[in-house]
Design an enzyme around this catalytic site. Structure first.
Site, PDB file in Angstrom:
ATOM      1  N   ARG A  63      35.025  47.433  50.043  1.00  0.00           N
ATOM      2  CA  ARG A  63      35.254  47.539  48.449  1.00  0.00           C
ATOM      3  C   ARG A  63      34.675  46.029  48.263  1.00  0.00           C
ATOM      4  O   ARG A  63      34.019  45.460  47.029  1.00  0.00           O
ATOM      5  CB  ARG A  63      36.599  47.233  48.081  1.00  0.00           C
ATOM      6  CG  ARG A  63      36.110  47.108  46.338  1.00  0.00           C
ATOM      7  CD  ARG A  63      38.119  47.536  45.783  1.00  0.00           C
ATOM      8  NE  ARG A  63      37.820  47.367  44.283  1.00  0.00           N
ATOM      9  CZ  ARG A  63      39.401  46.119  43.934  1.00  0.00           C
ATOM     10  NH1 ARG A  63      39.268  45.786  45.351  1.00  0.00           N
ATOM     11  NH2 ARG A  63      39.661  46.244  42.880  1.00  0.00           N
ATOM     12  N   HIS A  67      31.690  44.054  45.594  1.00  0.00           N
ATOM     13  CA  HIS A  67      32.205  43.441  43.863  1.00  0.00           C
ATOM     14  C   HIS A  67      31.776  41.954  43.958  1.00  0.00           C
ATOM     15  O   HIS A  67      31.812  40.844  43.478  1.00  0.00           O
ATOM     16  CB  HIS A  67      34.176  43.119  44.449  1.00  0.00           C
ATOM     17  CG  HIS A  67      34.146  44.680  43.435  1.00  0.00           C
ATOM     18  ND1 HIS A  67      35.990  44.582  42.359  1.00  0.00           N
ATOM     19  CD2 HIS A  67      34.709  45.403  43.046  1.00  0.00           C
ATOM     20  CE1 HIS A  67      36.250  45.261  42.279  1.00  0.00           C
ATOM     21  NE2 HIS A  67      35.334  46.481  42.577  1.00  0.00           N
ATOM     22  N   ASP A  75      25.604  37.666  47.770  1.00  0.00           N
ATOM     23  CA  ASP A  75      25.155  35.725  48.248  1.00  0.00           C
ATOM     24  C   ASP A  75      27.287  35.184  48.635  1.00  0.00           C
ATOM     25  O   ASP A  75      27.006  34.146  48.602  1.00  0.00           O
ATOM     26  CB  ASP A  75      25.070  35.338  47.580  1.00  0.00           C
ATOM     27  CG  ASP A  75      26.260  34.956  45.942  1.00  0.00           C
ATOM     28  OD1 ASP A  75      26.624  35.820  45.623  1.00  0.00           O
ATOM     29  OD2 ASP A  75      26.278  33.579  45.149  1.00  0.00           O
ATOM     30  N   ASN A  92      39.631  42.650  40.714  1.00  0.00           N
ATOM     31  CA  ASN A  92      39.849  41.292  42.139  1.00  0.00           C
ATOM     32  C   ASN A  92      41.330  40.693  41.953  1.00  0.00           C
ATOM     33  O   ASN A  92      41.840  40.520  42.882  1.00  0.00           O
ATOM     34  CB  ASN A  92      38.933  40.018  42.142  1.00  0.00           C
ATOM     35  CG  ASN A  92      37.284  41.381  42.246  1.00  0.00           C
ATOM     36  OD1 ASN A  92      37.309  42.192  42.486  1.00  0.00           O
ATOM     37  ND2 ASN A  92      36.636  40.214  41.756  1.00  0.00           N
ATOM     38  N   HIS A 191      35.033  56.219  47.716  1.00  0.00           N
ATOM     39  CA  HIS A 191      36.889  56.358  47.990  1.00  0.00           C
ATOM     40  C   HIS A 191      37.225  57.352  48.698  1.00  0.00           C
ATOM     41  O   HIS A 191      38.743  58.436  48.762  1.00  0.00           O
ATOM     42  CB  HIS A 191      36.655  56.686  46.234  1.00  0.00           C
ATOM     43  CG  HIS A 191      36.307  55.388  45.262  1.00  0.00           C
ATOM     44  ND1 HIS A 191      36.978  55.446  44.071  1.00  0.00           N
ATOM     45  CD2 HIS A 191      36.477  54.335  45.842  1.00  0.00           C
ATOM     46  CE1 HIS A 191      36.204  54.740  43.597  1.00  0.00           C
ATOM     47  NE2 HIS A 191      36.751  53.523  44.236  1.00  0.00           N
TER      48      HIS A 191
END
Length: 330
Positions: A63, A67, A75, A92, A191
Site C-alpha cells: 500500500r 500511495h 519518489d 494516510n 486487496h
C-alpha cells in the site's frame, strides 16, 4: 485457439510497450549490479524478518508504494516528515504503516553501500518481496529512481483513491498517472492480502450512502459477521478485519471470487463486480476472468505493478539519494 493466440500477442505487445517506457525513464533491472550488488539480498532479509513478526506488514508495504507513486510519482515522498507530510493526509493518517520497516531496511542498505540506493527503490524492491513472500508472483524490478525533495500533502488528499469512491472517480485518478481500467481491476487485487480498520468501512454495513440500511450487495453471512465485529455503537473503530475473509494473508485470486459472491469489504471493490455503475459492465468480465484464471490475474498484476512503479520517477541528477528516508539531506 485464435482467442488464446490474440491474448498472447496482446500481452507481448503490452509488455514491450512497458519495457520501452521503462527504458526511456532510465530505469534498469541491473542498476545496482556494480554499485550495490547485495541490495536485493539485504531487502529480502529485512522484509522476511518483518513479515515473520507481523504478516500484515506485507500488505502495508504494498500500500505504501501505491500511495507514494500516486503523489509526485514514485519518489519516496511519502516517507518525508514535516508540516506538509503526506503521512498527515486523510487517506494516510493513522492508516499508512510500515515506515519503521523501511527505516530498518535503509539502515541495513546504507551499511553495505552508503549513499547509493534511494528510498524509492528500496520501497519498490520491498513491495515486490512482500507480494512474493505472501505467495504471490515474482518479477524483475526496474531501478534507478532518486528521491524527491518535497512532500505533497494536498496531492495525497486529492490523488489517492478511497474505499467509498465510484469506479469512474478511481479510473480518473488512475488515468491521470497513465494507468487504465484493466490496471484498476488488476491492482485492486492487492486487496487479497491485508486488513482494514472498522472505522474505514463500517458505515457500509449499517447506513450505506445515508439510507439507514446496509449495502444490499453484501452477502448475508458476511454482513452478520462484520456487524458483530464492528458494531455501529460503542465499537472499536481501530479494530481490523481482513480484506479477503476467505484467503487471509495469501496472495491469490480469491479476492475476485469474493466480489462475485458479494463479499467485497469496500464499496469501491464490490462495484467492480456488482452495482449500478456503467463501468461495472466493463469491469465485471475482468473480475470473472481473474476469478477463473489465477495465473492471468498474477500476470496482469505484475504488468500493472511495473507500470505503476514507473510513474514519473526522478532519475539522473534529479532529486537525491536520501541518507534518511524521513528527511532530505542537509
Amino acid at each position: 485457439m485464435k482467442r488464446l493466440c490474440s491474448l498472447k500477442v496482446y500481452s507481448l505487445l503490452l509488455t514491450l510497450l512497458i519495457l520501452c517506457s521503462v527504458a526511456r525513464s532510465q530505469l534498469r533491472t541491473d542498476f545496482y549490479a556494480s554499485s550495490c550488488p547485495k541490495v536485493f539480498r539485504i531487502v529480502r532479509k529485512e522484509v522476511q524478518n518483518a513479515i515473520t513478526n507481523e504478516m500484515r506488514i506485507a500488505a502495508s508495504l504494498l500500500r505504501l508504494q501505491f500511495h507514494d507513486c500516486f503523489v509526485n510519482g514514485c519518489d519516496g515522498s511519502i516517507f518525508l516528515d514535516g508540516d506538509d507530510s503526506e503521512k498527515l493526509a486523510f487517506p494516510n493518517r493513522n492508516s499508512a504503516r510500515g515506515f519503521e520497516v523501511v527505516d530498518t531496511i535503509k539502515t541495513a542498505v546504507e551499511s553495505a553501500c552508503s549513499g547509493i540506493v534511494s528510498c524509492a527503490d528500496i520501497l519498490t524492491i520491498a513491495t515486490r518481496d512482500s507480494v512474493l513472500l505472501s505467495g504471490g508472483p515474482n518479477w524483475k524490478v526496474f531501478l534507478g529512481r532518486r528521491d524527491g525533495l518535497v512532500a505533497n500533502q494536498t496531492g495525497a488528499n486529492s490523488n489517492l483513491a478511497g474505499p467509498t469512491e465510484t469506479i469512474q472517480s478511481i479510473l480518473t485518478k488512475f488515468t491521470n498517472v497513465g494507468l487504465n481500467l484493466t490496471d484498476v481491476v488488476a491492482l485492486s487485487g492487492g486487496h487479497t492480502i491485508g486488513s482494514s480498520r472498522c472505522g474505514v468501512f463500517n458505515t457500509r454495513f449499517f447506513n450505506f450512502s445515508g439510507t439507514g440500511a446496509p449495502d444490499s450487495r453484501i452477502e448475508t453471512s458476511m454482513l452478520s459477521d462484520i456487524q458483530n465485529t464492528c458494531p455501529a455503537e460503542n465499537g472499536d473503530g481501530n479494530k481490523t478485519v481482513p480484506l479477503d475473509r476467505n484467503s487471509v494473508d495469501l496472495f491469490d485470486n480469491q479476492y475476485y471470487k469474493n466480489l462475485l459472491d458479494g463479499q467485497g469489504l469496500f464499496a469501491s471493490d464490490q462495484s467492480l463486480a456488482t452495482g449500478n455503475e456503467t463501468l461495472t459492465e466493463t469491469t465485471r468480465p475482468i473480475v470473472e476472468l481473474y476469478s477463473q484464471q489465477n495465473q492471468r490475474f498474477l500476470d496482469d498484476f505484475v504488468t500493472s505493478m511495473i507500470k505503476m512503479a514507473n510513474i514519473s520517477p526522478l532519475t539522473g541528477t534529479d532529486g537525491e539519494i536520501r541518507k534518511n528516508c524521513r528527511k532530505v539531506n542537509s
